[in-house]
Structure formats: C-alpha cells, structure tokens
Scaffold this motif. Structure first.
Motif, PDB file in Angstrom:
ATOM      1  N   LYS A 427      -7.154   7.299  17.800  1.00  0.00           N
ATOM      2  CA  LYS A 427      -5.978   7.332  18.681  1.00  0.00           C
ATOM      3  C   LYS A 427      -4.797   8.015  18.008  1.00  0.00           C
ATOM      4  O   LYS A 427      -4.046   8.758  18.648  1.00  0.00           O
ATOM      5  N   LYS A 428      -4.642   7.745  16.718  1.00  0.00           N
ATOM      6  CA  LYS A 428      -3.534   8.351  15.987  1.00  0.00           C
ATOM      7  C   LYS A 428      -3.883   8.432  14.504  1.00  0.00           C
ATOM      8  O   LYS A 428      -4.027   7.413  13.834  1.00  0.00           O
ATOM      9  N   LYS A 429      -4.035   9.657  13.988  1.00  0.00           N
ATOM     10  CA  LYS A 429      -4.361   9.836  12.577  1.00  0.00           C
ATOM     11  C   LYS A 429      -3.123   9.585  11.714  1.00  0.00           C
ATOM     12  O   LYS A 429      -2.007   9.927  12.119  1.00  0.00           O
ATOM     13  N   PRO A 430      -3.312   9.019  10.539  1.00  0.00           N
ATOM     14  CA  PRO A 430      -2.169   8.838   9.632  1.00  0.00           C
ATOM     15  C   PRO A 430      -1.554  10.188   9.263  1.00  0.00           C
ATOM     16  O   PRO A 430      -2.257  11.185   9.098  1.00  0.00           O
ATOM     17  N   ARG A 431      -0.212  10.205   9.137  1.00  0.00           N
ATOM     18  CA  ARG A 431       0.464  11.421   8.695  1.00  0.00           C
ATOM     19  C   ARG A 431       0.185  11.693   7.213  1.00  0.00           C
ATOM     20  O   ARG A 431       0.073  12.839   6.793  1.00  0.00           O
ATOM     21  N   LYS A 432       0.174  10.611   6.466  1.00  0.00           N
ATOM     22  CA  LYS A 432      -0.086  10.705   5.030  1.00  0.00           C
ATOM     23  C   LYS A 432      -1.040   9.586   4.646  1.00  0.00           C
ATOM     24  O   LYS A 432      -0.972   8.482   5.190  1.00  0.00           O
ATOM     25  N   ILE A 433      -1.881   9.869   3.660  1.00  0.00           N
ATOM     26  CA  ILE A 433      -2.778   8.853   3.117  1.00  0.00           C
ATOM     27  C   ILE A 433      -2.496   8.713   1.626  1.00  0.00           C
ATOM     28  O   ILE A 433      -2.604   9.683   0.866  1.00  0.00           O
ATOM     29  N   PHE A 434      -2.115   7.513   1.210  1.00  0.00           N
ATOM     30  CA  PHE A 434      -1.930   7.194  -0.209  1.00  0.00           C
ATOM     31  C   PHE A 434      -3.270   6.723  -0.762  1.00  0.00           C
ATOM     32  O   PHE A 434      -3.897   5.802  -0.213  1.00  0.00           O
ATOM     33  N   ILE A 435      -3.703   7.319  -1.862  1.00  0.00           N
ATOM     34  CA  ILE A 435      -4.983   6.963  -2.470  1.00  0.00           C
ATOM     35  C   ILE A 435      -4.726   6.128  -3.714  1.00  0.00           C
ATOM     36  O   ILE A 435      -4.025   6.558  -4.643  1.00  0.00           O
ATOM     37  N   VAL A 436      -5.289   4.930  -3.747  1.00  0.00           N
ATOM     38  CA  VAL A 436      -5.084   3.992  -4.851  1.00  0.00           C
ATOM     39  C   VAL A 436      -6.432   3.413  -5.269  1.00  0.00           C
ATOM     40  O   VAL A 436      -7.482   3.765  -4.734  1.00  0.00           O
ATOM     41  N   HIS A 437      -6.377   2.501  -6.267  1.00  0.00           N
ATOM     42  CA  HIS A 437      -7.547   1.699  -6.651  1.00  0.00           C
ATOM     43  C   HIS A 437      -8.754   2.566  -6.977  1.00  0.00           C
ATOM     44  O   HIS A 437      -9.830   2.434  -6.399  1.00  0.00           O
ATOM     45  N   GLY A 438      -8.562   3.482  -7.952  1.00  0.00           N
ATOM     46  CA  GLY A 438      -9.663   4.335  -8.376  1.00  0.00           C
ATOM     47  C   GLY A 438      -9.346   5.008  -9.695  1.00  0.00           C
ATOM     48  O   GLY A 438      -8.193   5.032 -10.142  1.00  0.00           O
ATOM     49  N   GLU A 439     -10.362   5.571 -10.322  1.00  0.00           N
ATOM     50  CA  GLU A 439     -10.144   6.358 -11.526  1.00  0.00           C
ATOM     51  C   GLU A 439      -9.604   7.731 -11.128  1.00  0.00           C
ATOM     52  O   GLU A 439      -9.910   8.240 -10.043  1.00  0.00           O
ATOM     53  N   GLU A 440      -8.803   8.349 -11.999  1.00  0.00           N
ATOM     54  CA  GLU A 440      -8.076   9.565 -11.626  1.00  0.00           C
ATOM     55  C   GLU A 440      -9.002  10.682 -11.134  1.00  0.00           C
ATOM     56  O   GLU A 440      -8.732  11.337 -10.132  1.00  0.00           O
ATOM     57  N   ARG A 441     -10.096  10.898 -11.838  1.00  0.00           N
ATOM     58  CA  ARG A 441     -11.022  11.970 -11.431  1.00  0.00           C
ATOM     59  C   ARG A 441     -11.587  11.685 -10.048  1.00  0.00           C
ATOM     60  O   ARG A 441     -11.711  12.588  -9.216  1.00  0.00           O
ATOM     61  N   VAL A 442     -11.915  10.422  -9.790  1.00  0.00           N
ATOM     62  CA  VAL A 442     -12.447  10.036  -8.491  1.00  0.00           C
ATOM     63  C   VAL A 442     -11.409  10.278  -7.400  1.00  0.00           C
ATOM     64  O   VAL A 442     -11.706  10.816  -6.324  1.00  0.00           O
ATOM     65  N   MET A 443     -10.161   9.879  -7.680  1.00  0.00           N
ATOM     66  CA  MET A 443      -9.087  10.068  -6.698  1.00  0.00           C
ATOM     67  C   MET A 443      -8.888  11.547  -6.352  1.00  0.00           C
ATOM     68  O   MET A 443      -8.691  11.901  -5.183  1.00  0.00           O
ATOM     69  N   ASP A 444      -8.931  12.404  -7.354  1.00  0.00           N
ATOM     70  CA  ASP A 444      -8.738  13.834  -7.114  1.00  0.00           C
ATOM     71  C   ASP A 444      -9.821  14.374  -6.178  1.00  0.00           C
ATOM     72  O   ASP A 444      -9.531  15.114  -5.225  1.00  0.00           O
ATOM     73  N   GLU A 445     -11.068  14.005  -6.433  1.00  0.00           N
ATOM     74  CA  GLU A 445     -12.168  14.489  -5.598  1.00  0.00           C
ATOM     75  C   GLU A 445     -12.084  13.905  -4.189  1.00  0.00           C
ATOM     76  O   GLU A 445     -12.343  14.595  -3.198  1.00  0.00           O
TER      77      GLU A 445
END
Length: 541
Positions: A427-445
């Motif tokens: 219905k409505k996609k987020p404008r921004k998604i904050f990525i947390v709770h992960g290792e840095e390399r995983v977050m980047d991918e």
C-alpha cells in the motif's frame, strides 16, 4: 521526530533506539551488548540521555540483546513503563534475573582477579535483585491492537515469529498536523518455525528500521535440517561421543524439542535409534522458559495447537530429561554413555555450556552442534570459524571435536525471508529504510539488494547517529553533538582485542612449527620484525 541509534548500529547486539518529539522521549528496546571487551565496555557506558526523562520503552522481545539493559536503566532512574506482549513480559521475568545472576557471578570472579593485582573492586552491571525490581515497570498489551498513549503516540504489536511473544512494532506520531508511521521489524523469524506463527505482513510505512542478521545469505538447511540433525547425532553416537548443542535457553531449545517430536514418525529407524539416546536440557532457565511456552498457547501456530487439542504435549518425548542443580549438570560430564546435551548460552559466553565444551571439545568422537547465530567475538563464533584452540576458564583447550552448524534452526529470517517481508509493503513503501542488527559487510550487501530490488533509499546508521524524520519527502542526518556517542575509546579497545587474537594465533603457529625446522633466515627475519613491532607498541603505550 528525532531518532538516534544507540545500539545494534553496524553491529548485531545492544539494540536500542531513542525517539524524541516535542512532547515525549521513549526507547524501542534497551538491549545488552554481547561479545568481546569492547562490548562489555559499551554496557558500562552511561546512557547518553537522562534515564529519568524517558517516558516509556517499547520492547520487541525478551532476548537479552534487546532487553538486557532494562535493569541498568532502572537503576539509573528510569521509572516509566516497559510495554511488551504478555509472553515477552513472562520471559523477561526469568531471563533478566538470570542475566543479573550471571553479572554477579562474573563480577565476583573479576574482583578476585583485581584483588590479586592490588586493584579496587568494581560493581556488577546489575544484580539478580535489581532485575527482579525492574519487572515492576512492565505492562502487557495484546497483539494486533492499536494502543493510544496520552503523549500523542500510537503503537501496535504484530507477531514477528522470532520467539514466543516477539513483535514487529508500528509507531504512529503526529507533528505539524501530519501523521507519520515508523515500523521496527525487531528480529524477524523464519517462516515455518516450529510452534510459532509466521511473521505478520505490514503493508504501509513512512520509515522502516529492519534487522539484517542474515541479510546476505540463505538458510541452506531449511528443508533437510531435521534429517541432517538426526544424521549428525547418530554418527556421533556410533563413535561413542556426546552431542553438545549450545542453544538459547528461550526459543531454540523448545523448537528443537518440538521438531524432534514432530518428525519422529517421518524418519522411522533413524529417529527410533535417536529416541534411545538420553537428551538432557541442562539449563534451569530453559526449564522455566518451557513452562512459559506451555502457558502462552495463544502464540502457537495451528499445527502446534492441534497437538495440544489431541491431548499431546508438543514439548516432551521419551528420554527427555531436565537437569536443575549444578551437581546434576556436573554429573553429565561423568557419564560413560553417549548423550545429547542442550545447554545455554547459545553463543557459549556464559553458563553451563562452557563446562560441557571444556569436557568435550578435545574429544574427536564428540560433536558441537550450533543451531543459532554466533556474534563476532564470542566463543561460539571462534569455534564456528574454525579455531584450533580456545581458552575456557583460563585453560587452553584443543579443538578435536566435530564442529557443525545448522542454519535452518535459526530464529532469524534469511536474506530471501527479509526481502519477501519488505515486499509486503504494497500500500505504501517506506521512503527510507534504516538497516540495523547486522555485521557491517552484511549490511552493505543487504543495502545494495534493497535499493536494487525496491528502489528504496537505505541508511546504515553509525552508533550514536541521529536523524530527523517527518511526513515530508526528505530525511536529514543530525550531526550536531554526536561526538559524545562516537565511543572512540572503544574503537581502540577493539583494535587491541584484534591484535591480541592475531598474536595468539601467531604463537600457536610457531609452537606447531618448532619440530619442522623453518630456516634460520626466516626465523631471524620474523624475530627482527617482532622486535621492531615491540618497540612501536612500547612507544604507543
């Protein structure tokens, strides 16, 4: 609204977000950092806000990396409500005091060491009693009900399918006459996790904060996890060894029990032979948690409920035994017959599991079977990554045992599970998604994947970084005053910890090479380099 990421930012543990409007300040989660010395130091840091000014805490679930600093913030002056589902509050009532007990035990050991070094004693992060006292703040709410608070904030708990009582939290706020909505995924569960329902689908949001624990990989064992689990156990038993399963006392333990019971008819002789092997749940916390599972049937999926309606106990089977006392736990390592030992903690950082590892890691006939995520810096992670030797209770233990990992038992959604869940925002996609709770390399991918697949901008916040979010089309990073949140000293500790591990590994390599005779030239070169490095380190000190 201003949102500040105070934990699980470019790391996996310590989940904590501070949200502020003109009228209210509240947290989503208040978790413990887990891992190496750097993480321990983070737990000791003062909160970068006045705890007495926090109006309430919304808690996604009971795991310690999400709830474990609630007693600390209570001690520091917080007296607002901790709002959670009933099952989450029930589990926190046993998990937080247990964590307090561990804090006291480890602090006592640390103070004995400090006393021998002529250093003054230190206080534990919090005690068993502190944790019990903090439970007076808890307030329970049901899934799927929109709750309106006096401060103009509305929220709703949705089933996250990660652990009993776990929640995806929707938060609505109004500023300048406009409504906005931010969604916190909490920890999202796998689909088809034993006992639990699948994660709820959320269809609209302005902003999303999502976990990324398995954001760059798949659970390859999902379909065959029980069969592989059974094969590993049978192979180990044939060799006369034990199967030691480091498992989170709450969640994975109950799901393993349930899955074994449910599948016993599917594998016939394999399961039949397995049923002759005693299974010990060696954790008082797991015993209490299993009772809480039995009392919160409203969180069960339809299949688990069907078992109960037929008069069967889905958390029991022949040969299952619970060990309550330390003496009963010690006796397990004196048994001559093979057995399956399921014991906390799941990352091997504390509790009875360390004793079982000490008695089984050196045995080539035994198996250490991991069934959950292992955070960087933990003993469990070092074993999964292939360490040849580890130190337990100050003693070097050679790793001869078989080390196995079955991702399919993980309580976290994998890459495809996370992506499919994001796809539910129709219905409505987020404008921004904050990525947390992960290792840095995983977050980047994971970030690249989201932007490519959904054309949604992502943000990977630093620890202590703040953002202003509202109903308009932009999001602005707030940089002023963030230096107090940068934890620069902790970055130095992290480097020292890494160097220490590298030196230990180098020492092991050289010890193993003593009889193989490297050339004198090679040894001389290494000696000179280490001498120079030693001088540099002395200069730094």
């Amino acid at each position: 609204m201003k949102i500040t990421f105070l934990g699980a930012a470019k790391t996996v543990t310590g989940s904590c977000c501070l949200l502020e409007t003109g009228d209210v300040k509240f947290l989503v989660d208040c978790g413990l950092f887990q891992g190496r010395s750097k993480e321990d130091a983070l737990n000791q840091e003062p909160f970068p806000f006045n705890p007495s000014e926090i109006d309430f805490i919304l808690l996604t679930h009971s795991h310690i990396d999400h709830s474990g600093r609630i007693p600390k913030i209570y001690n520091d002056g917080f007296r607002g409500e901790v709002i959670a589902t009933k099952a989450t509050a029930d589990l926190c009532s046993i998990m937080l005091p247990d964590c307090g007990h561990i804090q006291e035990f480890e602090n006592e050991w640390l103070n004995r060491k400090r006393e021998r070094a002529g250093r003054p004693p230190v206080e534990p992060l919090y005690t068993h009693q502190d944790a019990l006292d903090s439970m007076s703040l808890f307030r329970s709410e049901e899934y799927d009900e929109i709750i309106e608070l006096n401060c103009g904030i509305r929220f709703r708990f949705n089933d996250a399918g990660h652990i009993l009582g776990s929640s995806i939290i929707e938060v609505w706020f109004t500023e300048e006459g406009r409504d906005s909505k931010i969604v916190f995924s909490g920890d999202l569960g796998n689909r088809d996790i034993p006992i639990l329902r699948d994660p709820s689908i959320i269809e609209e949001a302005d902003y999303l904060v999502i976990e990324s624990t398995y954001g760059n990989r798949l659970h390859v064992d999902n379909k065959n996890k029980v069969e592989r689990f059974v094969d590993i156990i049978n192979d180990t038993v044939k060799k006369g060894g034990n199967v030691v399963i480091p498992s989170f006392a709450v969640g994975r333990t109950q799901e393993i029990i349930y899955d074994l019971r449910k599948k016993r008819d599917d594998y016939n002789s394999k399961i039949e032979s397995l049923m002759n092997v005693p299974v010990f749940i060696d954790s008082p916390l797991a015993i209490s948690a299993t009772e809480i599972f039995r009392k919160n049937l409203d969180c069960y999926d339809s299949e688990a409920r069907a078992y109960i309606e037929n008069g069967e106990n889905p958390l029991d089977f022949p040969g299952l035994q619970f060990t309550k006392t330390p003496d009963e736990s010690r006796a397990l390592n004196e048994r001559k017959e093979s057995s399956i030992i399921i014991s906390a903690s799941g990352m091997c950082e504390a509790g009875r599991i360390k004793h079982h590892l000490k008695h089984n890691l050196w045995r080539p006939e035994s198996t250490i079977l991991f069934v959950g995520y292992q955070a960087m810096g933990t003993l469990g992670r070092r074993l999964v990554d292939g360490a040849n030797k580890v130190k337990i209770f100050g003693e070097d233990i050679t790793v001869n045992a078989r080390i196995e990992m079955i991702d399919g038992f993980s309580g976290h959604a994998d890459r495809d599970g996370l992506v499919n869940w994001i796809g539910g925002f129709r219905k409505k996609k987020p404008r921004k998604i904050f990525i947390v709770h992960g290792e840095e390399r995983v977050m980047d991918e994971f970030s690249e994947l989201i932007e490519k697949q959904f054309n949604i901008d992502t943000v990977i916040p630093d620890k202590g970084e703040s953002f202003t979010i509202n109903s308009s089309e932009f999001i602005k990073s707030v940089r002023e005053g963030t230096s107090t949140y940068q934890f620069k000293r902790l970055a130095v500790i992290d480097i020292l910890e890494t160097l220490k591990e590298e030196f230990d590994e180098l020492a092991d390599i050289l010890k193993s090479d003593l009889k193989q005779g490297k050339s004198d030239t090679e040894v001389d070169m290494l000696y000179e380099r280490l001498k120079n490095l030693g001088k540099m380190m002395i200069d730094v000190l």
